[in-house]
Motif scaffolding. Structure first.
Motif, mmCIF file in Angstrom:
data_model
loop_
_atom_site.group_PDB
_atom_site.id
_atom_site.type_symbol
_atom_site.label_atom_id
_atom_site.label_comp_id
_atom_site.label_asym_id
_atom_site.label_seq_id
_atom_site.Cartn_x
_atom_site.Cartn_y
_atom_site.Cartn_z
ATOM 1 N N ARG A 123 2.195 12.015 -9.445
ATOM 2 C CA ARG A 123 1.421 13.260 -9.297
ATOM 3 C C ARG A 123 2.361 14.462 -9.310
ATOM 4 N NH1 ARG A 123 -0.675 14.990 -3.512
ATOM 5 N NH2 ARG A 123 1.506 15.663 -3.579
ATOM 6 N N SER A 163 3.760 1.955 11.058
ATOM 7 C CA SER A 163 5.167 1.568 11.053
ATOM 8 C C SER A 163 6.029 2.593 11.793
ATOM 9 C CB SER A 163 5.664 1.388 9.623
ATOM 10 O OG SER A 163 5.636 2.618 8.940
ATOM 11 N N THR A 175 6.074 9.014 11.375
ATOM 12 C CA THR A 175 5.753 9.748 10.151
ATOM 13 C C THR A 175 4.379 9.349 9.622
ATOM 14 O OG1 THR A 175 8.087 9.997 9.583
ATOM 15 C CG2 THR A 175 6.510 10.191 7.794
ATOM 16 N N ILE A 176 4.154 8.040 9.529
ATOM 17 C CA ILE A 176 2.848 7.574 9.044
ATOM 18 C C ILE A 176 1.757 7.983 10.042
ATOM 19 C CG2 ILE A 176 1.474 5.537 8.419
ATOM 20 C CD1 ILE A 176 3.615 6.089 6.360
ATOM 21 N N VAL A 206 -5.786 10.035 -0.054
ATOM 22 C CA VAL A 206 -4.662 10.682 0.630
ATOM 23 C C VAL A 206 -4.015 11.756 -0.235
ATOM 24 C CG1 VAL A 206 -2.326 10.319 1.519
ATOM 25 C CG2 VAL A 206 -4.108 8.683 2.054
ATOM 26 N N LEU A 207 -3.800 11.427 -1.500
ATOM 27 C CA LEU A 207 -3.075 12.335 -2.386
ATOM 28 C C LEU A 207 -3.904 13.531 -2.849
ATOM 29 C CD1 LEU A 207 -1.199 9.612 -4.479
ATOM 30 C CD2 LEU A 207 -0.128 11.216 -2.891
ATOM 31 N N GLY A 208 -5.143 13.582 -2.406
ATOM 32 C CA GLY A 208 -5.978 14.742 -2.719
ATOM 33 C C GLY A 208 -6.656 14.679 -4.071
ATOM 34 N N GLU A 265 7.896 6.843 4.558
ATOM 35 C CA GLU A 265 8.087 6.567 5.976
ATOM 36 C C GLU A 265 9.357 7.239 6.498
ATOM 37 O OE1 GLU A 265 6.887 2.121 6.730
ATOM 38 O OE2 GLU A 265 7.389 2.403 4.633
ATOM 39 N N GLY A 266 9.470 7.354 7.804
ATOM 40 C CA GLY A 266 10.683 7.859 8.423
ATOM 41 C C GLY A 266 11.485 6.688 8.960
ATOM 42 N N LYS A 309 6.772 16.525 4.515
ATOM 43 C CA LYS A 309 6.413 15.402 3.653
ATOM 44 C C LYS A 309 4.894 15.222 3.679
ATOM 45 C CE LYS A 309 9.027 11.951 5.174
ATOM 46 N NZ LYS A 309 9.635 10.598 5.369
ATOM 47 N N THR A 367 -6.571 2.207 8.633
ATOM 48 C CA THR A 367 -5.130 2.464 8.593
ATOM 49 C C THR A 367 -4.705 2.907 7.197
ATOM 50 O OG1 THR A 367 -4.690 0.142 8.055
ATOM 51 C CG2 THR A 367 -4.549 0.764 10.373
ATOM 52 N N LEU A 368 -3.650 3.707 7.164
ATOM 53 C CA LEU A 368 -3.091 4.114 5.873
ATOM 54 C C LEU A 368 -2.392 2.915 5.239
ATOM 55 C CD1 LEU A 368 -2.373 6.262 3.784
ATOM 56 C CD2 LEU A 368 -0.468 6.964 5.207
ATOM 57 N N GLU A 369 -1.688 2.151 6.065
ATOM 58 C CA GLU A 369 -1.019 0.956 5.568
ATOM 59 C C GLU A 369 -2.023 -0.183 5.341
ATOM 60 O OE1 GLU A 369 3.039 0.579 7.820
ATOM 61 O OE2 GLU A 369 1.647 1.762 8.993
ATOM 62 N N LYS A 373 -7.593 4.402 -1.374
ATOM 63 C CA LYS A 373 -6.983 5.099 -0.240
ATOM 64 C C LYS A 373 -5.938 6.080 -0.763
ATOM 65 C CE LYS A 373 -5.550 1.697 2.528
ATOM 66 N NZ LYS A 373 -4.949 0.936 3.652
ATOM 67 N N THR A 413 0.834 -1.198 0.000
ATOM 68 C CA THR A 413 0.000 0.000 0.000
ATOM 69 C C THR A 413 0.870 1.250 0.000
ATOM 70 O OG1 THR A 413 -1.817 -1.131 1.109
ATOM 71 C CG2 THR A 413 -1.753 1.260 1.300
ATOM 72 N N ILE A 414 1.847 1.294 0.896
ATOM 73 C CA ILE A 414 2.749 2.446 0.938
ATOM 74 C C ILE A 414 3.546 2.523 -0.371
ATOM 75 C CG2 ILE A 414 4.687 3.530 2.163
ATOM 76 C CD1 ILE A 414 2.153 3.633 3.803
ATOM 77 N N VAL A 464 2.430 15.208 0.496
ATOM 78 C CA VAL A 464 1.608 14.046 0.132
ATOM 79 C C VAL A 464 0.126 14.398 0.120
ATOM 80 C CG1 VAL A 464 0.830 11.772 0.900
ATOM 81 C CG2 VAL A 464 3.238 12.366 1.024
ATOM 82 N N LEU A 465 -0.330 15.112 1.134
ATOM 83 C CA LEU A 465 -1.756 15.388 1.278
ATOM 84 C C LEU A 465 -2.262 16.471 0.323
ATOM 85 C CD1 LEU A 465 -1.921 15.221 5.184
ATOM 86 C CD2 LEU A 465 -2.986 13.593 3.604
ATOM 87 N N TRP A 483 2.391 9.213 -5.705
ATOM 88 C CA TRP A 483 2.886 10.498 -5.183
ATOM 89 C C TRP A 483 3.937 11.060 -6.160
ATOM 90 C CZ3 TRP A 483 6.641 10.579 -0.397
ATOM 91 C CH2 TRP A 483 6.876 11.900 0.013
ATOM 92 N N TRP A 543 -4.332 13.634 7.678
ATOM 93 C CA TRP A 543 -5.283 13.127 6.671
ATOM 94 C C TRP A 543 -6.707 13.198 7.243
ATOM 95 C CZ3 TRP A 543 -5.570 7.134 5.562
ATOM 96 C CH2 TRP A 543 -6.433 6.871 4.490
ATOM 97 N N ILE A 596 1.022 11.623 9.360
ATOM 98 C CA ILE A 596 0.287 11.752 8.094
ATOM 99 C C ILE A 596 -1.174 11.335 8.303
ATOM 100 C CG2 ILE A 596 0.046 10.834 5.742
ATOM 101 C CD1 ILE A 596 3.094 10.679 5.575
#
Lengths: 551, 551
Positions: free
Chosen positions: A185, B171, B174-175, A233-235, A381-382, B229, B379-381, A229, A174-175, B233-234, A182, B182, B178
């Motif tokens: 875009r 994870s 950061t996620i 998220v990406l608008g 991710e970080g 970030k 979840t985003l993931e 999703k 998914t990520i 992304v958003l 991302w 979101w 976000i």
């Protein structure tokens, strides 16, 4: 040992012990770990209860929101975990659990995982990962080469280049897909003249600058739910994820894709990406990637391939032709925790062009300084763990030809199972396997006969009853705990595109034998015969009624 | 054993072995695992080489993009990993490596991690995680209660509710951040009249519907880089992340925040979220959360607290007041892999309102059916591992008072180190510790004297030389491999907000003793004296010049 000698107390000394003194050889935890290491299947077979406990019952063990005020001994807590958690977990590596994409794992990955966790590296930057950074870059390079097959000069130029990245290691597909879209875009709405790019100025100003009324991502109607999703998220909005109809083999129709793109463009909607699916989650179907690539090239769209499931097929020289055209994609998602047989948490996205990810590159003062090789400057991710080590080790220990064997046997097992299903008078294959997924359902022989005479209304009625039966059998089979197939809803051509509930199986586990497959069918037949009398009477009555018309 | 008896071959039988036969008790991998289990620090101390090898050298071992055509024996490959990877990894659990947020781990987590990985659950849905789903929901409930302290009735109503979620396990931070933004964005641009909401129609239509010219998220200038970030992304754009100035303690100024919000509103820019930082990455500072909450309430902004680092402080009854006002936040990020001492990969975001996440809820046919308790619908993931088990086990074995001790000692150790630094005639404390982070730098006694007489130009010049010295010392100390502090760039009030390079330490590791702290300073002093002659001569000359003016 640790806090296990007397009643658990809270003192700084006892706390220091848990950081310095390992569990002793006789401790419960060590013994459990040893049993699990000696024979995982036996351990899970003994500890996971077969018959399913209702979720509401399980929840009772997990009902308190209070963080305990009293510490527990490691051994006591381990027993507690065995009783309440392990016993009611899912035996994902069981060879007769063929309903999901989680398969058995090679043994060597368990001790290696422990080493990985003990090292506790953080891949976001070199300072906390050192050699893990070039290792992860190499893993990305290997997957990139598997897909795009560039020459050695290409990889020696780009693989370890500080300002570039061949892709991103992610927690999952998914990520990975979000990352690909991302990048797509941001590249579609890049800086131009006084406009500083969508990454700086945001989507609203980008749309006004470019004069678009909307954005669109196109994918077959069988695309993964996570793409919705991603669009959210990406608008772009979920309605910007445009579903293209599929043919009778669940593959996108390139002609319909072409027409939709033209239609969108005429409405000033920018179709900035097209996604080809290489292994749909429901049927394992692969879109005609080469044909999609041509459409994308014509319209300057980013071409992303979601090969989260099917990507590993590229390891097989015999079957990699099934993904013909993937090398034309701008980006490809592959999940190593699926058919590369590593534990959960190893998604990847690869980009053909080493410069593609510059549109999402980011830096910070204290880490990810410009010019550093920190992986974190190109990931969504970080902080991230050293999972790439497990992919690296698997690729070396199993090797490409080893993966080829695993992939080949899974595809061929699916073909065998399809033949077996077709031989049964009371089952019906719904989707032929392309990779190692197929769908089917139970359908009494009498119904098959009746269908040849049924009118539309009767077909609808029969289909609804069969849907109910499939749902019932799937649920009972799962609850009984001997085997597991999943279910989904398709719209197959042979059922006039009606909503059709089907069993879905994924044959990736190398331990799943032909005997087990025969047993799965036998169990389903038994459930029908012994536990679904009412439904079967109703189905029988309707079939008789239809058949009697012909006399 | 596995493929270890003869030359590694590729056959389906040998492949089956790696899935069914564990490494034998005498195998290299088992022995390495045993050594690591017996004494992790000794193992790492012996296997990680102290002196740093240049990255370019390390990269040579990771230079091929070819997936091997020949399998390797598990034992051979394990040796290879020890030599090339482990030896050049970072000893993150070393008590003298106090430059990053990765600390030592309690021993019991290593065998538990192995169990977690062997179970290989997928938390995206119940079918592949069963008891792990209520367990993760309980962990989210526990953290929710730690922050918001609702009563038992609240948790029994919402914690296991199918249509709700108290947060998301991610994870990493950061996620988590976000996800919070979101949710905030989607709630700010929700469906209204004929407009179906940003999640369906996308950002462009949402902005037109609401008549906004832009969106903004406000955060202190010390906010984490990942927020940029998130803004990218958003679709908000990095320029929509508005930095608010901080006071001399690196805390956001509520008055400046209020004024900025009014300014944005007057430009038809919607400030939909404000982020309070509870533990900045660079200095560990905590924003005045209660004051921010008031501003947010006045302007109906989503109030998010990024407590990825500082959230664990809530475990301490003695110090939780430092996060006063966190309970007023609409959402809070906490990383368990930081001060809750679990391995990398355990971020969380909690929402005060159990309905908040409905704006990002998603469903699919084959999984995440409506009404199911599948965690994946919030979840985003997608696919995720059973990491929550490690948080659960730690909270039971360490318990709240145990965590309190760990938190208290880390804060108090930082205070001790601050005092120690202030006692040195040749060091300068740059930021006082609030949590367990502080920053400082080396500054010769003579420079301190000279500063009292220096004019602006001379201060700039001295500062630049000190910056160079700090950079040099930090790099050399890291390369020598005995201890490690990180560095960052701040703009401290006492240095007239000039760019100031500082050492940054994080004192979370319970094994870091006062002696080690004294040694770290001593090593830095030695590096200055023995390895930086040219810089020191230059600094000395300039200081003498300034001092001579007064005579």
């Amino acid at each position: 040992m640790a806090m296990e000698q007397k009643i658990a107390d809270v003192s700084f000394e006892s706390l220091l012990k848990i950081f310095t003194i390992p569990e002793g050889p006789d401790s419960t935890l060590t013994q459990i770990e040893a049993k699990l290491s000696q024979n995982l299947n036996k351990f899970l077979g003994e500890h996971i209860v077969a018959e399913e406990k209702p979720l509401r019952e399980i929840e009772k063990d997990f009902s308190s929101a209070r963080i305990p005020e009293q510490p527990e001994f490691v051994s006591d807590h381990t027993e507690h975990l065995l009783d309440t958690l392990v016993s009611h977990s899912v035996h994902t590596s069981s060879p007769s659990f063929i309903g999901h994409m989680t398969s058995a794992l090679p043994y060597f990955l368990m001790p290696l995982s422990k080493i990985m966790i003990a090292l506790n590296q953080n891949l976001v930057k070199i300072e906390t990962s050192k050699a893990f950074t070039p290792l992860e870059r190499q893993v990305l390079g290997m997957l990139h080469r598997l897909i795009y097959g560039q020459d050695d000069a290409f990889y020696s130029q780009w693989m370890h280049s500080a300002e570039h990245s061949l892709g991103a290691f992610c927690s999952g597909g998914t990520i990975a897909n979000i990352t690909a879209l991302w990048v797509a875009r941001n590249n579609a709405l890049r800086a131009e003249g006084t406009f500083q790019g969508v990454e700086k100025e945001g989507l609203f100003k980008a749309m006004k600058h470019y004069g678009y009324e909307g954005l669109a991502v196109l994918v077959s109607e069988r695309g993964h739910y996570s793409l919705k999703k991603a669009a959210d998220v990406l608008g772009i909005g979920q309605s910007g994820l445009v579903a293209i109809k599929t043919d009778e083999n669940n593959r996108i129709c390139p002609q319909a894709l072409e027409e939709k793109i033209q239609e969108l463009k005429s409405q000033r909607i920018k179709p900035f990406a097209v996604i080809g699916v290489a292994g749909t989650t429901e049927t394992g179907s692969v879109d005609p990637l080469r044909a999609i690539a041509q459409v994308c090239q014509r319209h300057a769209c980013h071409f992303h391939v979601d090969a989260a499931w099917g990507g590993a097929t590229l390891m097989s020289n015999k079957y990699r032709h099934l993904l013909d055209g993937a090398e034309l994609a701008d980006s490809v998602t592959i999940d190593a925790h699926k058919q590369l047989y590593v534990p959960m948490g190893a998604g990847m996205v690869l980009f053909k062009d080493p410069n593609a990810m510059s549109s999402i590159e980011h830096h910070a003062q204290y880490i990810l300084r410009k010019g550093s090789k920190d992986l974190g400057s190109h990931t969504l991710e970080g902080s991230r763990s050293g999972m790439a080590m497990l992919v690296y080790a698997s690729m070396h220990i199993i090797s490409r030809p080893g993966y080829e064997l695993l992939i080949n046997q899974s595809i061929e097992k699916a073909k065998y199972f399809a033949t077996l299903i077709k031989q049964q008078e009371d089952f019906e294959l719904i989707s032929e396997p392309e990779l190692c997924l197929l769908t089917y359902r139970y359908i009494p022989a009498k119904v098959k006969q009746a269908l040849t005479l049924a009118n539309d209304e009767e077909r609808v009625e029969l289909n609804e009853l069969l849907n109910e039966l499939t749902k019932f059998v799937q649920k009972r089979q799962r609850e009984t705990g001997k085997s597991f197939v999943s279910r989904t809803r398709l719209n197959p051509a042979q059922w006039s595109r009606m909503d059709t509930i089907v069993f879905r199986v994924v044959l990736a586990n190398p331990l799943t034998s032909n005997d087990i497959l025969a047993c799965v069918l036998q169990q389903q037949r038994q459930i029908v015969q012994q536990q679904a009398p009412n439904l079967m009477v109703e189905i029988g009555r309707l079939s008789d009624q239809i058949l009697s018309k012909s006399h």
